[in-house]
Design an enzyme around this catalytic site. Structure first.
Site, PDB file in Angstrom:
ATOM      1  N   ASP A 228      17.793 -25.365  39.246  1.00 39.07           N
ATOM      2  CA  ASP A 228      18.729 -26.546  39.590  1.00 39.07           C
ATOM      3  C   ASP A 228      17.818 -27.622  40.234  1.00 39.07           C
ATOM      4  OD1 ASP A 228      21.323 -24.535  40.136  1.00 39.07           O
ATOM      5  OD2 ASP A 228      19.577 -23.616  41.038  1.00 39.07           O
TER       6      ASP A 228
ATOM      7  N   HIS B  89      22.151 -20.372  44.466  1.00 43.35           N
ATOM      8  CA  HIS B  89      21.965 -20.588  43.047  1.00 43.35           C
ATOM      9  C   HIS B  89      23.518 -20.768  42.561  1.00 43.35           C
ATOM     10  CE1 HIS B  89      21.127 -21.134  38.786  1.00 43.35           C
ATOM     11  NE2 HIS B  89      21.650 -19.775  38.696  1.00 43.35           N
TER      12      HIS B  89
HETATM   13  P1  NAX Z   1      20.294 -10.878  28.624  1.00 47.86           P
HETATM   14  O1  NAX Z   1      21.468 -10.407  28.748  1.00 47.86           O
HETATM   15  O2  NAX Z   1      19.885 -11.812  27.266  1.00 47.86           O
HETATM   16  O3  NAX Z   1      18.874 -10.359  28.985  1.00 47.86           O
HETATM   17  C1  NAX Z   1      19.153  -9.325  30.224  1.00 47.86           C
HETATM   18  C2  NAX Z   1      18.247  -8.071  29.810  1.00 47.86           C
HETATM   19  O4  NAX Z   1      18.179  -7.429  31.137  1.00 47.86           O
HETATM   20  C3  NAX Z   1      18.849  -7.185  28.827  1.00 47.86           C
HETATM   21  O5  NAX Z   1      17.994  -7.243  27.529  1.00 47.86           O
HETATM   22  C4  NAX Z   1      19.193  -5.806  29.562  1.00 47.86           C
HETATM   23  O6  NAX Z   1      19.148  -4.676  29.022  1.00 47.86           O
HETATM   24  C5  NAX Z   1      18.251  -6.152  30.550  1.00 47.86           C
HETATM   25  N1  NAX Z   1      18.607  -5.211  31.794  1.00 47.86           N
HETATM   26  C6  NAX Z   1      19.776  -5.179  32.615  1.00 47.86           C
HETATM   27  N2  NAX Z   1      19.849  -4.238  33.345  1.00 47.86           N
HETATM   28  C7  NAX Z   1      18.575  -3.963  33.657  1.00 47.86           C
HETATM   29  C8  NAX Z   1      17.754  -3.037  34.484  1.00 47.86           C
HETATM   30  N3  NAX Z   1      18.616  -2.559  35.604  1.00 47.86           N
HETATM   31  N4  NAX Z   1      16.504  -3.091  34.537  1.00 47.86           N
HETATM   32  C9  NAX Z   1      15.834  -3.709  33.524  1.00 47.86           C
HETATM   33  N5  NAX Z   1      16.444  -4.252  32.679  1.00 47.86           N
HETATM   34  C10 NAX Z   1      17.682  -4.617  32.571  1.00 47.86           C
HETATM   35  O7  NAX Z   1      20.469 -12.207  29.670  1.00 47.86           O
HETATM   36  P2  NAX Z   1      19.396 -13.586  30.051  1.00 47.86           P
HETATM   37  O8  NAX Z   1      20.012 -14.465  29.434  1.00 47.86           O
HETATM   38  O9  NAX Z   1      18.039 -13.334  29.832  1.00 47.86           O
HETATM   39  O10 NAX Z   1      19.671 -13.631  31.399  1.00 47.86           O
HETATM   40  C11 NAX Z   1      19.103 -12.895  32.533  1.00 47.86           C
HETATM   41  C12 NAX Z   1      19.638 -13.108  33.796  1.00 47.86           C
HETATM   42  O11 NAX Z   1      19.375 -14.263  34.387  1.00 47.86           O
HETATM   43  C13 NAX Z   1      21.139 -12.745  34.030  1.00 47.86           C
HETATM   44  O12 NAX Z   1      21.606 -12.396  35.432  1.00 47.86           O
HETATM   45  C14 NAX Z   1      21.686 -14.564  34.164  1.00 47.86           C
HETATM   46  O13 NAX Z   1      22.722 -14.641  34.824  1.00 47.86           O
HETATM   47  C15 NAX Z   1      20.246 -15.078  34.890  1.00 47.86           C
HETATM   48  N6  NAX Z   1      20.149 -16.280  34.994  1.00 47.86           N
HETATM   49  C16 NAX Z   1      19.759 -17.005  36.101  1.00 47.86           C
HETATM   50  C17 NAX Z   1      19.461 -18.165  36.296  1.00 47.86           C
HETATM   51  C18 NAX Z   1      18.814 -18.868  37.786  1.00 47.86           C
HETATM   52  O14 NAX Z   1      18.585 -20.320  37.788  1.00 47.86           O
HETATM   53  N7  NAX Z   1      18.696 -18.038  38.718  1.00 47.86           N
HETATM   54  C19 NAX Z   1      19.573 -19.384  35.159  1.00 47.86           C
HETATM   55  C20 NAX Z   1      19.520 -18.622  33.990  1.00 47.86           C
HETATM   56  C21 NAX Z   1      20.413 -17.410  33.777  1.00 47.86           C
HETATM   57  O15 NAX Z   1      21.829 -17.488  33.748  1.00 47.86           O
END
Ligand code: NAX
Length: 327
Positions: free
Chosen positions: A161, A189
């Site tokens: 952000d 966020h």
């Molecule tokens: P993806 O769905 O591409 O990847 C997430 C990965 O996490 C998957 O491979 C899944 O198998 C794994 N996973 C799920 N639960 C797990 C657990 N308990 N232990 C270990 N691994 C686990 O998502 P991606 O685009 O990489 O985003 C990841 C997270 O970042 C999401 O929650 C998303 O909302 C969040 N974001 C946060 C942002 C921020 O500014 N704070 C911005 C970007 C993003 O949206």
């Protein structure tokens, strides 16, 4: 040469993981002289573990001189063993028909387990960054689940952000983005965060009189920064990944290596500053030195800013109350 440090990354086979791991391994996060051991966590699901193997093959094929080891894990109790840094990226995304309460509960489950594992096995100085959404509340849950670790070691990512706000101001003023200082992003966020350029400077010159457009602030700047994530999904068909990974690198690098007096935004447990109740995981302007962050104090909060801060605080309090019974 330096002794390697351990860096745990969860969700390592996801989109953000793919944009993040290679930069950590090349030294962009902790310095070009700091060897790292990557401890990567994915869910036990076969597809995820296979994808993780593929990412590890690619990391190997980069032949990064600083990459002193790579481990694949499906259990946080082994993934977080002795870890010095933990980037908690993996989270449960909102599925079709999933209510907000279900989403909070699913993530509370993940982050209580991971907080307990950090509490049990991580380095006592571990620096934790939660990226997975809802990031502030997930960080709060992990912190509350790790009573033997200092609460201040748990942080949430507001840096994307912050960087988004900087880029909008650069575009508006026509100045280079790197010359902007003293920006702050307050709160959650989420679209309620309050990006605040009242104190910002460009090459020492105040930004607010330079822009001199309160209508732009309220009706263009704040909604553009707040809804940037949605705009990227609409354009790309996928959520922000490279910019999110970049913000995670910025956050950890600045925390570990210091900002030399520059302000950055971190989501941190409040110490009561600015009337934010203690322990609320809130975005604040901070400076960092010797591995510690300090909230920038003494900023005047005018009526509009207070209104914005109250709104994002109310949302966070509501989220955190919604998971209290699960902790
Ligand atoms: P993806 O769905 O591409 O990847 C997430 C990965 O996490 C998957 O491979 C899944 O198998 C794994 N996973 C799920 N639960 C797990 C657990 N308990 N232990 C270990 N691994 C686990 O998502 P991606 O685009 O990489 O985003 C990841 C997270 O970042 C999401 O929650 C998303 O909302 C969040 N974001 C946060 C942002 C921020 O500014 N704070 C911005 C970007 C993003 O949206």
């Amino acid at each position: 040469s330096k002794k390697p440090v351990r860096v745990a990354v969860t969700g390592a086979a996801g989109q953000i993981g793919y944009a993040l791991l290679f930069r950590i391994a090349s030294g962009e996060m902790l310095g070009k002289d700091q060897p790292v051991i990557l401890q990567l966590l994915e869910i036990p699901d076969e597809k995820a573990q296979n994808a993780l193997k593929g990412v590890i093959m690619e990391l190997e094929d980069c032949a990064f001189p600083l990459l002193a080891g790579i481990e694949a894990h499906s259990d946080p109790m082994t993934a977080f063993k002795d870890t010095d840094y933990a980037l908690l990226v993996g989270a449960r995304p909102r599925g079709p028909g999933m209510e907000r309460a279900d989403l909070l509960a699913a993530n509370a489950q993940i982050f209580t387990v991971q907080g307990k594992a950090l509490n049990a096995v991580a380095s006592r100085n571990v620096k934790v960054l939660v990226v997975g959404n809802p990031a502030n509340t997930n960080a709060y849950i992990a912190m509350k689940s790790a009573p033997d670790l200092p609460a201040k070691n748990f942080t949430a990512m507001l840096r994307l952000d912050h960087n988004r706000a900087a880029s909008q101001i650069a575009a508006k003023t026509g100045k280079p983005v790197g010359s902007i200082e003293k920006l702050a992003v307050w709160g959650n966020h989420s679209p309620t965060m309050y990006a605040d350029y009242r104190f910002a400077t460009i090459d020492g010159q105040a930004v607010k009189p330079l822009i001199n457009d309160e209508e732009w602030n309220r009706n263009t700047f704040l909604p553009t920064v707040g809804k940037r994530g949605a705009a990227i999904i609409a354009a790309r068909g996928l959520s922000s990944a490279a910019s999110a990974a970049n913000a995670a690198i910025d956050h950890m690098r600045d925390w570990a290596l210091g900002t030399n007096g520059k302000w950055v935004t971190m989501g941190i447990p409040s110490d009561g500053s600015y009337g934010i109740p203690k322990d609320v995981m809130f975005g604040f302007p901070v400076t960092t030195e010797n591995g510690e962050y300090k909230i920038v104090q003494g900023l005047e909060i005018d009526a509009f800013s207070q209104e914005c801060i109250n709104k994002t605080l109310a949302e966070l309090t509501d989220e955190q109350n919604g998971v209290k019974h699960l902790l």
